[in-house]
Design an enzyme around this catalytic site. Structure first.
Site, PDB file in Angstrom:
ATOM      1  N   ASP A   1      22.715 -23.841  -0.385  1.00 18.29           N
ATOM      2  CA  ASP A   1      21.677 -23.091  -0.907  1.00 18.29           C
ATOM      3  C   ASP A   1      21.218 -21.730  -0.506  1.00 18.29           C
ATOM      4  O   ASP A   1      20.645 -20.861  -0.793  1.00 18.29           O
ATOM      5  CB  ASP A   1      20.474 -23.820  -0.903  1.00 18.29           C
ATOM      6  CG  ASP A   1      20.723 -24.946  -1.861  1.00 18.29           C
ATOM      7  OD1 ASP A   1      21.078 -24.807  -3.157  1.00 18.29           O
ATOM      8  OD2 ASP A   1      20.303 -26.126  -1.604  1.00 18.29           O
TER       9      ASP A   1
ATOM     10  N   HIS B   1      20.840 -30.185   6.889  1.00 18.79           N
ATOM     11  CA  HIS B   1      21.473 -31.121   5.900  1.00 18.79           C
ATOM     12  C   HIS B   1      21.305 -32.416   6.210  1.00 18.79           C
ATOM     13  O   HIS B   1      21.390 -32.702   7.419  1.00 18.79           O
ATOM     14  CB  HIS B   1      22.825 -30.506   5.681  1.00 18.79           C
ATOM     15  CG  HIS B   1      23.418 -31.193   4.363  1.00 18.79           C
ATOM     16  ND1 HIS B   1      24.082 -32.388   4.113  1.00 18.79           N
ATOM     17  CD2 HIS B   1      23.530 -30.487   2.939  1.00 18.79           C
ATOM     18  CE1 HIS B   1      24.399 -32.607   2.954  1.00 18.79           C
ATOM     19  NE2 HIS B   1      24.237 -31.519   2.261  1.00 18.79           N
TER      20      HIS B   1
HETATM   21  N1  CMC Z   1      13.773 -26.128   9.167  1.00 22.52           N
HETATM   22  C1  CMC Z   1      13.243 -26.656  10.380  1.00 22.52           C
HETATM   23  N2  CMC Z   1      13.524 -27.918  10.888  1.00 22.52           N
HETATM   24  C2  CMC Z   1      14.511 -28.902  10.164  1.00 22.52           C
HETATM   25  C3  CMC Z   1      14.867 -28.326   8.800  1.00 22.52           C
HETATM   26  C4  CMC Z   1      14.902 -26.971   8.662  1.00 22.52           C
HETATM   27  N3  CMC Z   1      15.459 -26.461   7.399  1.00 22.52           N
HETATM   28  N4  CMC Z   1      15.906 -29.371   8.566  1.00 22.52           N
HETATM   29  C5  CMC Z   1      15.654 -30.420   9.471  1.00 22.52           C
HETATM   30  N5  CMC Z   1      14.896 -29.815  10.514  1.00 22.52           N
HETATM   31  C6  CMC Z   1      14.429 -30.655  11.730  1.00 22.52           C
HETATM   32  C7  CMC Z   1      13.764 -31.984  11.234  1.00 22.52           C
HETATM   33  O1  CMC Z   1      12.687 -31.862  11.173  1.00 22.52           O
HETATM   34  C8  CMC Z   1      13.999 -32.914  12.345  1.00 22.52           C
HETATM   35  O2  CMC Z   1      13.331 -32.508  13.523  1.00 22.52           O
HETATM   36  P1  CMC Z   1      12.841 -33.336  14.549  1.00 22.52           P
HETATM   37  O3  CMC Z   1      13.932 -33.982  15.256  1.00 22.52           O
HETATM   38  O4  CMC Z   1      12.223 -32.609  15.697  1.00 22.52           O
HETATM   39  O5  CMC Z   1      12.071 -34.570  14.104  1.00 22.52           O
HETATM   40  C9  CMC Z   1      15.428 -32.466  12.826  1.00 22.52           C
HETATM   41  O6  CMC Z   1      15.777 -31.030  12.163  1.00 22.52           O
HETATM   42  C10 CMC Z   1      16.456 -33.429  11.985  1.00 22.52           C
HETATM   43  O7  CMC Z   1      16.273 -33.518  10.717  1.00 22.52           O
HETATM   44  P2  CMC Z   1      17.211 -34.472   9.699  1.00 22.52           P
HETATM   45  O8  CMC Z   1      17.006 -35.909   9.809  1.00 22.52           O
HETATM   46  O9  CMC Z   1      18.448 -33.769   9.877  1.00 22.52           O
HETATM   47  O10 CMC Z   1      16.838 -33.919   8.383  1.00 22.52           O
HETATM   48  P3  CMC Z   1      16.755 -34.793   6.984  1.00 22.52           P
HETATM   49  O11 CMC Z   1      17.980 -35.325   6.810  1.00 22.52           O
HETATM   50  O12 CMC Z   1      15.524 -35.414   7.028  1.00 22.52           O
HETATM   51  O13 CMC Z   1      16.627 -33.560   6.064  1.00 22.52           O
HETATM   52  C11 CMC Z   1      17.113 -31.683   4.653  1.00 22.52           C
HETATM   53  C12 CMC Z   1      17.877 -33.039   5.294  1.00 22.52           C
HETATM   54  C13 CMC Z   1      18.365 -31.016   3.885  1.00 22.52           C
HETATM   55  C14 CMC Z   1      16.327 -32.287   3.724  1.00 22.52           C
HETATM   56  C15 CMC Z   1      16.475 -30.877   5.452  1.00 22.52           C
HETATM   57  O14 CMC Z   1      17.485 -30.319   6.533  1.00 22.52           O
HETATM   58  C16 CMC Z   1      15.673 -29.737   5.089  1.00 22.52           C
HETATM   59  O15 CMC Z   1      14.412 -29.793   4.474  1.00 22.52           O
HETATM   60  N6  CMC Z   1      16.184 -28.419   4.748  1.00 22.52           N
HETATM   61  C17 CMC Z   1      15.360 -27.429   4.063  1.00 22.52           C
HETATM   62  C18 CMC Z   1      15.669 -27.533   2.418  1.00 22.52           C
HETATM   63  C19 CMC Z   1      17.156 -27.384   2.008  1.00 22.52           C
HETATM   64  O16 CMC Z   1      17.712 -26.288   2.629  1.00 22.52           O
HETATM   65  N7  CMC Z   1      17.609 -28.410   1.147  1.00 22.52           N
HETATM   66  C20 CMC Z   1      19.061 -28.263   0.736  1.00 22.52           C
HETATM   67  C21 CMC Z   1      20.020 -29.032   1.339  1.00 22.52           C
HETATM   68  S1  CMC Z   1      21.634 -28.747   0.829  1.00 22.52           S
HETATM   69  C22 CMC Z   1      21.949 -28.905  -1.055  1.00 22.52           C
HETATM   70  C23 CMC Z   1      21.269 -30.069  -1.690  1.00 22.52           C
HETATM   71  O17 CMC Z   1      21.270 -31.300  -1.190  1.00 22.52           O
HETATM   72  O18 CMC Z   1      20.602 -30.122  -2.451  1.00 22.52           O
END
Ligand code: CMC
Length: 431
Positions: free
Chosen positions: A365, A308
């Site tokens: 989700d 998240h």
């Molecule tokens: N699977 C694998 N790796 C992940 C994931 C995941 N679901 N989410 C984050 N990471 C990794 C990311 O690649 C990063 O790695 P590194 O530090 O090695 O580069 C690290 O974790 C930190 O990521 P972050 O900065 O916390 O993530 P973000 O803020 O860019 O993205 C997110 C947040 C929700 C878009 C992401 O976690 C994601 O893509 N999750 C899967 C999609 C999902 O379930 N979305 C629903 C979100 S909740 C409801 C809503 O808002 O609609």
């Protein structure tokens, strides 16, 4: 505690006030930074930017806390329902009995859509993506009800109660209409019954057989919608505020929010989770392949329903839904192999160094699709269900923007990294 922050730049030292929120959150007020120094604050994706002051929802991602107007999500999930929570989010207080009756009536009176709008449905191919249909049809509401969508805050706010009730009630009716249309089924007219029951009737009643309401189903639907009702400055809500800040009416701003919600990293994640769980099931895999792919770091391979932008802890909504999955399936006498797969996947991820180190936990989700599936809602409709649920949050945020006397148009800046000035070249002289 300091009252201001000192910034030293180009030999000058300038003070900026510190703003403290009601839960002790602190921010440096940098509004004058550019005027004072020529510098802007760079914060790609706004992850560290407070774009507004808001009194609606408090979220502490480090500690997994979510409260609407001060009320913990756990208490609302346990004791409230969707309409009451929507009222709380929009108006700031839980409704008294008279207000509860009145909002229920307003929602029922405004459940039907203009019959001409049915032609908009008919303009779509049967297989049109539901979120694409929903944005267009909600956007058309500004044209069907122009007296409520004048793009003049004062006039639009004068009709706010009606406009807000129309938006929530009709978005629900439109989503059910999208389902009926895509499956070649006749549209149902709304009835004089409570909000969630009406949705189930609009979806599932047939000309030859009324949908038989089941209290457990109504309760579970209320829970799912309630848990999505608001989540402070997420992508779609910020979009609603941004569009609204230009003076745009509520319907148009909501349509923009629905566009933002459609992406797989936001509202689209709930259906992506189900596709992932289904693939694991079909392949007879234990989820290892998905976990390994997610750890590869490629954005397209993320473990859907995990992580998240704000939570660095268990999303409290995921905890509630995860628990409710068992209760609902049990009450309905159903089993779902995807629930077992989800639990195993969660267990594996929560014991994996990659997820632990990055503080990646299940989000809202991860389990919501399993409940929706148990209620008979098809996967293709999941993100539109999120839109129904989130509508009170979008509406409350639009209202804050529209009624802020000191409000200004949202207009971030950028750091330009394109070509420097160059002279126009005639087409014949270009290489
Ligand atoms: N699977 C694998 N790796 C992940 C994931 C995941 N679901 N989410 C984050 N990471 C990794 C990311 O690649 C990063 O790695 P590194 O530090 O090695 O580069 C690290 O974790 C930190 O990521 P972050 O900065 O916390 O993530 P973000 O803020 O860019 O993205 C997110 C947040 C929700 C878009 C992401 O976690 C994601 O893509 N999750 C899967 C999609 C999902 O379930 N979305 C629903 C979100 S909740 C409801 C809503 O808002 O609609």
């Amino acid at each position: 505690m300091p009252n201001d922050a000192q910034i030293k730049l180009d030999g000058k030292e300038i003070s900026y006030p510190i703003i403290t929120g009601s839960e002790g959150e602190k921010a440096i007020d940098l509004r004058k930074l550019r005027a004072d120094t020529g510098y802007i604050a760079y914060d790609q994706g706004y992850g560290n930017t407070g774009s507004c002051e808001s009194a609606i929802t408090y979220l502490d991602g480090d500690n997994g806390i979510l409260r609407h107007r001060g009320y913990p999500i756990e208490q609302l999930a346990e004791q409230s329902d969707f309409v009451e929570t929507a009222y709380l989010i929009i108006y700031g207080e839980l409704p008294n009995q008279k207000q509860r009756l009145s909002i229920g009536r307003l929602l029922r009176q405004n459940a039907a859509i203009d019959t001409q709008m049915l032609r908009i449905f008919e303009g779509f191919p049967r297989e049109a993506p539901p979120m694409g249909m929903l944005t267009s049809i909600v956007s058309s509401m500004a044209a069907y009800y122009p007296h409520l969508a004048t793009n003049n805050f004062e006039k639009d706010l004068a009709n706010f109660d009606l406009t807000a009730a129309m938006a929530i009630s009709k978005i629900r009716t439109i989503v059910a209409g999208i389902y009926r249309y895509r499956h070649g089924l006749p549209f149902n007219y709304p009835k004089d019954i409570p909000f969630c029951d009406n949705f189930l009737h609009l979806m599932f009643s047939e000309p030859y057989q009324e949908y038989a309401l089941i209290p457990e189903v109504t309760r579970a639907l209320n829970l799912i919608l309630l848990l999505h009702a608001d989540h402070e400055q997420n992508c779609s809500t910020s979009t609603v505020r941004m569009v609204g800040s230009s003076g745009a009416n509520l319907f148009t701003s909501l349509a923009a929010g629905i566009c933002a919600l459609s992406g797989p990293l936001h509202g689209g994640a709930n259906s992506a989770v189900m596709q992932m769980l289904q693939s694991i099931h079909d392949e007879g895999d234990d989820g290892t392949r998905f976990i390994a792919a997610a750890k590869s770091g490629a954005k397209g391979n993320r473990l859907m329903g995990f992580g998240h932008a704000v939570y660095r802890n268990y999303d409290p909504r995921a905890r509630i839904i995860g628990h409710a999955c068992d209760v609902v399936l049990n009450k309905l006498g159903k089993t779902d192999p995807l629930l077992d797969i989800a639990k195993r996947l969660e267990h594996s991820a929560l014991n994996d160094e990659y997820f632990l180190a990055r503080k990646l936990y299940p989000n809202v989700d991860f389990y919501s699709g399993i409940i929706m599936r148990a209620l008979g809602i098809p996967t293709e409709l999941f993100t539109t269900m999120f839109a129904i649920g989130r509508s009170p949050g979008w509406i409350a945020n639009w209202k804050e923007v529209a009624s802020n006397p000191k409000g200004r148009i949202y207009r971030p800046r950028q750091v330009y990294v394109g070509p420097v000035k160059r002279d126009y070249v005639l087409i014949g002289k270009r290489t």
